[in-house]
Design an enzyme around this catalytic site. Structure first.
Site, PDB file in Angstrom:
ATOM      1  N   SER A  63      -1.041   1.065  -4.787  1.00  0.00           N
ATOM      2  CA  SER A  63      -1.773   2.244  -4.292  1.00  0.00           C
ATOM      3  C   SER A  63      -2.118   3.198  -5.437  1.00  0.00           C
ATOM      4  O   SER A  63      -3.234   3.711  -5.531  1.00  0.00           O
ATOM      5  CB  SER A  63      -0.914   3.008  -3.269  1.00  0.00           C
ATOM      6  OG  SER A  63      -0.743   2.250  -2.105  1.00  0.00           O
ATOM      7  N   ARG A  79      -5.925   4.252  -7.235  1.00  0.00           N
ATOM      8  CA  ARG A  79      -6.319   5.667  -7.320  1.00  0.00           C
ATOM      9  C   ARG A  79      -6.560   6.083  -8.772  1.00  0.00           C
ATOM     10  O   ARG A  79      -7.461   6.868  -9.062  1.00  0.00           O
ATOM     11  CB  ARG A  79      -5.235   6.540  -6.669  1.00  0.00           C
ATOM     12  CG  ARG A  79      -5.262   6.446  -5.135  1.00  0.00           C
ATOM     13  CD  ARG A  79      -3.942   6.900  -4.539  1.00  0.00           C
ATOM     14  NE  ARG A  79      -3.962   7.013  -3.087  1.00  0.00           N
ATOM     15  CZ  ARG A  79      -3.829   5.981  -2.237  1.00  0.00           C
ATOM     16  NH1 ARG A  79      -3.703   4.752  -2.698  1.00  0.00           N
ATOM     17  NH2 ARG A  79      -3.839   6.190  -0.930  1.00  0.00           N
ATOM     18  N   GLY A  83      -8.374  -3.734   1.154  1.00  0.00           N
ATOM     19  CA  GLY A  83      -8.761  -2.626   2.023  1.00  0.00           C
ATOM     20  C   GLY A  83      -8.709  -1.289   1.301  1.00  0.00           C
ATOM     21  O   GLY A  83      -9.591  -0.445   1.450  1.00  0.00           O
ATOM     22  N   SER A 115      -3.215   7.189   8.651  1.00  0.00           N
ATOM     23  CA  SER A 115      -3.673   6.275   7.600  1.00  0.00           C
ATOM     24  C   SER A 115      -3.962   7.037   6.316  1.00  0.00           C
ATOM     25  O   SER A 115      -4.831   7.913   6.278  1.00  0.00           O
ATOM     26  CB  SER A 115      -4.940   5.546   8.066  1.00  0.00           C
ATOM     27  OG  SER A 115      -5.580   4.942   6.949  1.00  0.00           O
ATOM     28  N   GLN A 167      -5.345   5.733   3.829  1.00  0.00           N
ATOM     29  CA  GLN A 167      -6.664   5.306   3.359  1.00  0.00           C
ATOM     30  C   GLN A 167      -7.752   6.198   3.946  1.00  0.00           C
ATOM     31  O   GLN A 167      -8.692   6.597   3.252  1.00  0.00           O
ATOM     32  CB  GLN A 167      -6.901   3.839   3.721  1.00  0.00           C
ATOM     33  CG  GLN A 167      -5.915   2.915   2.998  1.00  0.00           C
ATOM     34  CD  GLN A 167      -6.168   1.444   3.264  1.00  0.00           C
ATOM     35  OE1 GLN A 167      -6.999   1.090   4.094  1.00  0.00           O
ATOM     36  NE2 GLN A 167      -5.444   0.592   2.572  1.00  0.00           N
ATOM     37  N   ASP A 182       3.821  -1.518   5.068  1.00  0.00           N
ATOM     38  CA  ASP A 182       3.632  -2.845   4.476  1.00  0.00           C
ATOM     39  C   ASP A 182       4.928  -3.650   4.410  1.00  0.00           C
ATOM     40  O   ASP A 182       4.919  -4.806   3.970  1.00  0.00           O
ATOM     41  CB  ASP A 182       3.039  -2.706   3.065  1.00  0.00           C
ATOM     42  CG  ASP A 182       1.618  -2.140   3.113  1.00  0.00           C
ATOM     43  OD1 ASP A 182       0.922  -2.364   4.105  1.00  0.00           O
ATOM     44  OD2 ASP A 182       1.223  -1.458   2.137  1.00  0.00           O
TER      45      ASP A 182
HETATM   46  C1  S3P Z   1      -2.495   2.199   1.433  1.00  0.00           C
HETATM   47  C2  S3P Z   1      -2.248   2.669   2.691  1.00  0.00           C
HETATM   48  C3  S3P Z   1      -1.757   1.799   3.787  1.00  0.00           C
HETATM   49  C4  S3P Z   1      -1.194   0.477   3.284  1.00  0.00           C
HETATM   50  C5  S3P Z   1      -2.037  -0.134   2.210  1.00  0.00           C
HETATM   51  C6  S3P Z   1      -2.230   0.806   1.038  1.00  0.00           C
HETATM   52  C7  S3P Z   1      -3.023   3.142   0.426  1.00  0.00           C
HETATM   53  O1  S3P Z   1      -2.835   1.565   4.666  1.00  0.00           O
HETATM   54  O2  S3P Z   1      -1.049  -0.451   4.343  1.00  0.00           O
HETATM   55  O3  S3P Z   1      -1.445  -1.340   1.733  1.00  0.00           O
HETATM   56  O4  S3P Z   1      -2.983   2.820  -0.771  1.00  0.00           O
HETATM   57  O5  S3P Z   1      -3.474   4.233   0.816  1.00  0.00           O
HETATM   58  P1  S3P Z   1      -3.184   2.626   5.849  1.00  0.00           P
HETATM   59  O6  S3P Z   1      -3.100   3.956   5.225  1.00  0.00           O
HETATM   60  O7  S3P Z   1      -4.552   2.347   6.314  1.00  0.00           O
HETATM   61  O8  S3P Z   1      -2.127   2.365   6.884  1.00  0.00           O
END
Ligand code: S3P
Length: 448
Positions: free
Chosen positions: A31, A35, A104, A175, A177, A328
């Protein structure tokens, strides 16, 4: 042995190991790595990153930032050292679709980052990413003024840049994300962007925005949420940072050490952000001998060494609201529960259905194929623990890296070997998995 699977389709096999011993450093956090590249690309000046996770997902984000006009350079000598020459907020329209592969995080955060750039960009990914929901990002971005085209809220997505207006947004799901995409778009929007989280999610974006000179406020709420405010437009200034180690990757060796009798391992440099360490708190509640010490900091995050000793675990009835702190880690927690005394119930796992695979179904299938009694009831996973687990299964990972690693951890302590298909996908998040596990005495091998 340190034979990592060489292609995404390659299989891997884990056989029962002697007690695990020794230590290794956790790989860079996925993560934080995404970023660092994205904020570095948006910033003015040259950002130097150490300890970047060089996994397939992160490399896809690096290529996307380069296609958007950032100068991205990997040090020729030192692994994980990267320089990002930022675009000072002025991304250029990419000449080809931005391909995020399996990631994602890369796709969704980049959608937020390009939203206000006034360019048009197409986002694509592999079959897994192309089946995952993007409406959760497109809805707030459209409310800010972006024009988005998609096939039924999935990739491929085309974003048409626009002059953005700030929004006051309450994400319908917890979330990080979604929160991050809105905040990154907010950097280019006129007015105050507000994100109201009803439940805290990982806050790496907020921390790293500050590191790059952005101003934002975070007000915790007594209900367990927070209100984040960012007045736009704002520009970012290049930074120097070291990526902390990934607690989600460290989780695999940690659980392996807990369930392989006689084991005792240390994983150095694990990020201890509470929004990421839910698994470790849960394992402690289950009776795990786990200790964090020698703490320090990296990129505004706390890190520590994690010591784990094999433990007789007790089953757990786990409340749903801890999910964002360990979203996760459920597949590997389920493996720990298979070796625990009693019946565990992991509640409220609906978000697992929207990950790289339907992780609720894939985790359940992994357990059942390995001889563990388990059921899905609504969004809950119920696991009947036992002293010994048969294993002896070939697991369909559905191309999901965390299902593959969880299966191989189970195989490390089961009576008979476990084979994971598509084990090469482990490289999306943890290319050093086999090497690190085997360094402590695990027996994981790539199959021809
Ligand atoms: C992440 C947020 C999580 C996680 C993903 C990484 C991130 O997803 O499952 O592996 O880096 O912000 P969500 O925030 O959509 O749950």
């Amino acid at each position: 042995m340190s034979n990592a699977p060489s292609s995404p389709a390659a299989k891997a096999r884990a056989s029962r190991a002697a007690p695990l011993h020794g230590s290794f450093a956790a790989p860079g956090d996925k993560s934080v790595s995404h970023r660092a590249l994205i904020l570095g690309a948006l910033a003015h000046g040259s950002t130097r990153i150490r300890g970047l996770l060089e996994s397939d997902d992160v490399l896809a984000t690096a290529r996307a930032m380069s296609a958007l006009g950032a100068g991205i350079q990997r040090d020729q000598i030192e692994t994980g050292v990267w320089t990002v020459q930022g675009c000072s907020g002025r991304f250029v329209a990419p000449s080809e679709p931005l391909d995020f592969g399996n990631s994602g995080t890369g796709a969704r955060l980049t959608m937020g980052a390009v939203a206000g750039a006034g360019i048009s960009a197409q986002f694509i990914g592999d079959d897994s990413l192309s089946s995952r929901p993007m409406r959760r990002i497109l809805d707030p971005l459209e409310a800010m003024g972006v024009k988005a085209g998609s096939r039924d809220g999935r990739l491929p997505v085309i974003l048409e840049g626009a002059q953005l207006t700030a929004i006051d947004y309450s994400p319908p799901i917890a979330s990080a994300q979604v929160k991050s995409a809105v905040l990154l778009a907010g950097l280019g929007a006129a007015g105050e962007t507000i994100v109201r989280e009803s439940r805290l999610t990982r806050d790496h974006t907020e921390k790293m925005l500050r590191l790059f000179g952005a101003e934002l406020t975070v007000e915790p709420e007594s209900s367990g949420g927070a209100v984040i405010r960012l007045a736009g437009p704002q520009s970012l200034t290049a930074a120097e940072l070291t990526v902390p180690g990934d607690p989600s990757s460290a989780a695999f060796a940690a659980v392996a050490a807990l369930i392989c009798p006689g084991s005792s391992i240390t994983i150095r440099n694990v990020m201890t952000n509470p929004a990421r360490t839910g698994l470790y708190r849960v394992l402690e509640r289950m009776g795990a001998a786990i200790r964090f010490d020698n703490s320090g900091t990296a990129a505004g995050e706390t890190v520590a060494g994690l010591s784990v000793r094999a433990s007789r675990l007790q089953a757990i009835d786990l409340e749903p609201d801890i999910a964002p702190d360990m979203i996760d880690e459920y597949p590997v927690l389920a493996v720990a529960c298979a070796f625990a005394k009693g019946t565990s119930r992991l509640r409220g796992l609906h978000e697992l259905r929207a990950k790289e695979s339907d992780r609720l179904a894939a985790t359940h299938a992994l357990l059942v194929a390995s001889g563990v009694e388990a059921q899905i009831e609504g969004d809950d996973l119920i696991i009947v623990g036992a002293d010994t687990v048969r294993g002896g299964a070939a697991i369909h990972t559905h191309g999901d890296h965390r299902i593959a690693m969880a299966a191989l951890v189970l195989g490390t302590a089961a009576e008979q070997p476990v084979i994971a298909d598509q084990a090469g996908m482990i490289a999306t998040s943890y290319p050093g998995f086999t090497g690190d596990m085997n360094r402590t005495g695990a027996m994981i091998e790539a199959l021809p």
